[in-house]
Motif scaffolding. Sequence first.
Motif, mmCIF file in Angstrom:
data_model
loop_
_atom_site.group_PDB
_atom_site.id
_atom_site.type_symbol
_atom_site.label_atom_id
_atom_site.label_comp_id
_atom_site.label_asym_id
_atom_site.label_seq_id
_atom_site.Cartn_x
_atom_site.Cartn_y
_atom_site.Cartn_z
ATOM 1 N N ALA A 552 30.170 85.615 6.963
ATOM 2 C CA ALA A 552 30.195 84.688 8.098
ATOM 3 C C ALA A 552 29.406 85.241 9.278
ATOM 4 N N ALA A 553 29.533 86.550 9.535
ATOM 5 C CA ALA A 553 28.816 87.153 10.655
ATOM 6 C C ALA A 553 27.302 87.070 10.443
ATOM 7 N N VAL A 554 26.862 87.341 9.214
ATOM 8 C CA VAL A 554 25.435 87.280 8.920
ATOM 9 C C VAL A 554 24.924 85.839 9.020
ATOM 10 N N SER A 555 25.693 84.894 8.534
ATOM 11 C CA SER A 555 25.275 83.493 8.607
ATOM 12 C C SER A 555 25.098 83.052 10.051
ATOM 13 N N ARG A 556 26.018 83.476 10.932
ATOM 14 C CA ARG A 556 25.893 83.108 12.351
ATOM 15 C C ARG A 556 24.634 83.699 12.964
ATOM 16 N N VAL A 557 24.341 84.962 12.632
ATOM 17 C CA VAL A 557 23.168 85.613 13.211
ATOM 18 C C VAL A 557 21.882 84.985 12.689
ATOM 19 N N LEU A 558 21.871 84.593 11.411
ATOM 20 C CA LEU A 558 20.668 84.003 10.826
ATOM 21 C C LEU A 558 20.334 82.640 11.419
ATOM 22 N N GLU A 559 21.279 82.031 12.114
ATOM 23 C CA GLU A 559 21.000 80.756 12.777
ATOM 24 C C GLU A 559 20.113 80.945 14.001
ATOM 25 N N ARG A 560 19.971 82.183 14.453
ATOM 26 C CA ARG A 560 19.195 82.468 15.646
ATOM 27 C C ARG A 560 17.754 82.830 15.273
ATOM 28 N N VAL A 561 16.890 82.865 16.278
ATOM 29 C CA VAL A 561 15.477 83.157 16.066
ATOM 30 C C VAL A 561 15.278 84.674 16.031
ATOM 31 N N GLY A 562 14.447 85.113 15.097
ATOM 32 C CA GLY A 562 14.099 86.530 15.083
ATOM 33 C C GLY A 562 14.569 87.249 13.839
ATOM 34 N N SER A 563 14.196 88.530 13.753
ATOM 35 C CA SER A 563 14.533 89.353 12.600
ATOM 36 C C SER A 563 15.972 89.832 12.689
ATOM 37 N N VAL A 564 16.563 90.113 11.521
ATOM 38 C CA VAL A 564 17.966 90.549 11.447
ATOM 39 C C VAL A 564 18.031 91.820 10.604
ATOM 40 N N GLY A 565 18.630 92.845 11.160
ATOM 41 C CA GLY A 565 18.848 94.078 10.434
ATOM 42 C C GLY A 565 20.336 94.308 10.230
ATOM 43 N N LEU A 566 20.732 94.509 8.992
ATOM 44 C CA LEU A 566 22.132 94.782 8.660
ATOM 45 C C LEU A 566 22.233 96.268 8.340
ATOM 46 N N ILE A 567 22.713 97.073 9.282
ATOM 47 C CA ILE A 567 22.746 98.527 9.143
ATOM 48 C C ILE A 567 24.121 98.940 8.626
ATOM 49 N N VAL A 568 24.122 99.648 7.493
ATOM 50 C CA VAL A 568 25.376 99.973 6.820
ATOM 51 C C VAL A 568 25.369 101.433 6.395
ATOM 52 N N PRO A 569 26.547 102.030 6.214
ATOM 53 C CA PRO A 569 26.596 103.383 5.642
ATOM 54 C C PRO A 569 25.919 103.391 4.279
ATOM 55 N N ASP A 570 25.219 104.473 3.977
ATOM 56 C CA ASP A 570 24.479 104.538 2.710
ATOM 57 C C ASP A 570 25.374 104.237 1.515
ATOM 58 N N ALA A 571 26.624 104.701 1.577
ATOM 59 C CA ALA A 571 27.535 104.540 0.444
ATOM 60 C C ALA A 571 27.957 103.094 0.236
#
Length: 664
Positions: A552-571
Amino acid sequence: MRARTESLDSAAAGDWVSREFLEAAFAERRKALADDPTVPLFFGRVDYRPDAPDVGGESLHVGRRHITDERGDPMVVDWRAPVSRAFYRASRSEPLGLALRRRYGFVRGRLTGFEDEAFGEARPSGAAQVEDEYSALLEAEIERPRVGPMRDIVATIQPEQDVIVRADLSRSVCVQGAPGTGKTAVGLHRAAYLLYAHRDQLSRQGVLVVGPNASFLRYIGDVLPALGEMAVGQTTIEELVATTLRHAHAKATVRGSDPAPVSVLKGDARMAEVLSRAVWSHLVAPTEGLVVPRGAARWRVPAYEVEETIATLRSREVRYAAARAMLAQRLAHAVLVKMENAGDSPDDRVQDAVARSRPVKQYVDAVWPAVDPARVVLRLLSDPDFLATAADGLLSADEQRLLLWPKPAKAPGSAPWSLADAVLVDEAHDLVARQPSLGHVVLDEAQDLSAMMLRAVGRRCTTGSATVLGDLAQTTTAWGVGSWPRALAHLGKPDAVVDELTRGFRVPGEVIEYAARLLPRIAPELTPPVSVRRARGELDVVATDPLGALPAAVSRVLERVGSVGLIVPDALVADVVRVLDGHPLAVVGTSDREQVEFDVRLDVVPASLAKGLEFDHVVLVEPAAIAAGEPDEVTGLRRLYVCLTRAVTSLVVLHGEPLPAALR
């Protein structure tokens, strides 16, 4: 200009060689004049006062390239030209001869507006007047959404950045830059400026950009070509030394890894002396003299004379292989002297023949044997006795045991070379044969390099200069040297000027102030960064089940203009990709993917690869896990600081575990 180039004909060449040369030159010229219609050819204009020296009364447009009309008169001047300097540095207190500075606004190549800044009483009509330090057009350019790889900043270079960009080629510069201050862009634009100002010299000597990883190089890869510079090499420290390793032995590759304590020790500057001892230990004291039969005579050079010659060559501090070649010539010369004393009249051809003769070659092989750099390092890491001799008084017994491979290797092609091992081979290779020097090297994220890695980069610019970029607060390796004076000394540039950039143009205030809470713990000596953007940005910290809330969080952000980076722990990378099944995404740093990183709107970024990247919107998952993924608390918080400062517009933090204390 393109039409004139297309009309050039190589048929007038005197011969086929000249014709081939001309056709290649014309092709290069056509390539240089290629144009992207979505990128404006000019972004500013400078009007000089009538009394300005040399350019009095001139009105000049400033752009990415030099453009002339049919008569050859300039229509647009290159942003790197001396006459363009005032566009970047003029101020009310120091107008630098300007009467007016104009900035243009474009959207995909279409002119949308312009603003004038007058340096005097006269105020033109018909354009917005600039009163604040940052104009609306300048702010709009900074705020423009980041989609795809990094872009150039020629339209928004600030005065303090321009001073670094235009620093003379003879000067090495170190830029300590907080996140968002544009240090990487400054380094790339300095490379472009130096190529413009010293084209002939640097075209011969070469310019190299060294980045932290391949993903970073792909991210910045379009900047220099957009500025018209196509011939700049780009590499990583790993590829730099791996090339040397492959050169030493074709089958040798970097395929192993070391625990952090071992990497720290292998990166210690003391290893340079250990390697020097190991290489030079191959010399053998002569016990017998050299005997050279020539015709009916036998010429003898006594052992003591050979020993004196070897000592003289050692005192000259030349490379091992060069001194070995000199020894053959010195011995041949000694033979010639004896011939002359006996009444002969030999010439240089005789000396060369003696130096190449079998007795001399065999004698040199015995007292000064050839050395394979990879085999020297292999022996050091496999043979306890050889290591003990080379490390005596430098490394403790415990440190020597730490260096040794668990399973000794017999050949370079089968050895478990790590990155740190390859750096040692690079050092050994330079002890044997000098590394050719480039004209200029741009080194980014330098704070993460060990002393030995810095020496490896420094060898590539011994007679050239360097632009060193980094941020001590973003040091995320256990082997980083932790100080710019020490780093520059290892690089061989102790006199480099250290400039600090603290004004952030990328990271918004809400985000940078939140991340800066970590500075007292990770880099208390640094000046906290300040965002100069009017837009404060958006920060949302949410306590939740991160994986459950992620779609849900990613879907909300993708509604906006611009690039999206999802930064996560390597594991958690695999879990995140599984949870987001159905979203078009790319995973930064992977090679087996259909989508290419930075070519889609959503990039999944392992925390270990986030450094140097930027996105309009960042969703950061589980800060505590990112910090816990490093070997110690300070390094973990530095990694988290890096990840928090990748956002240009908004940052959403999703956490299930308690936040680190400074962020609560």
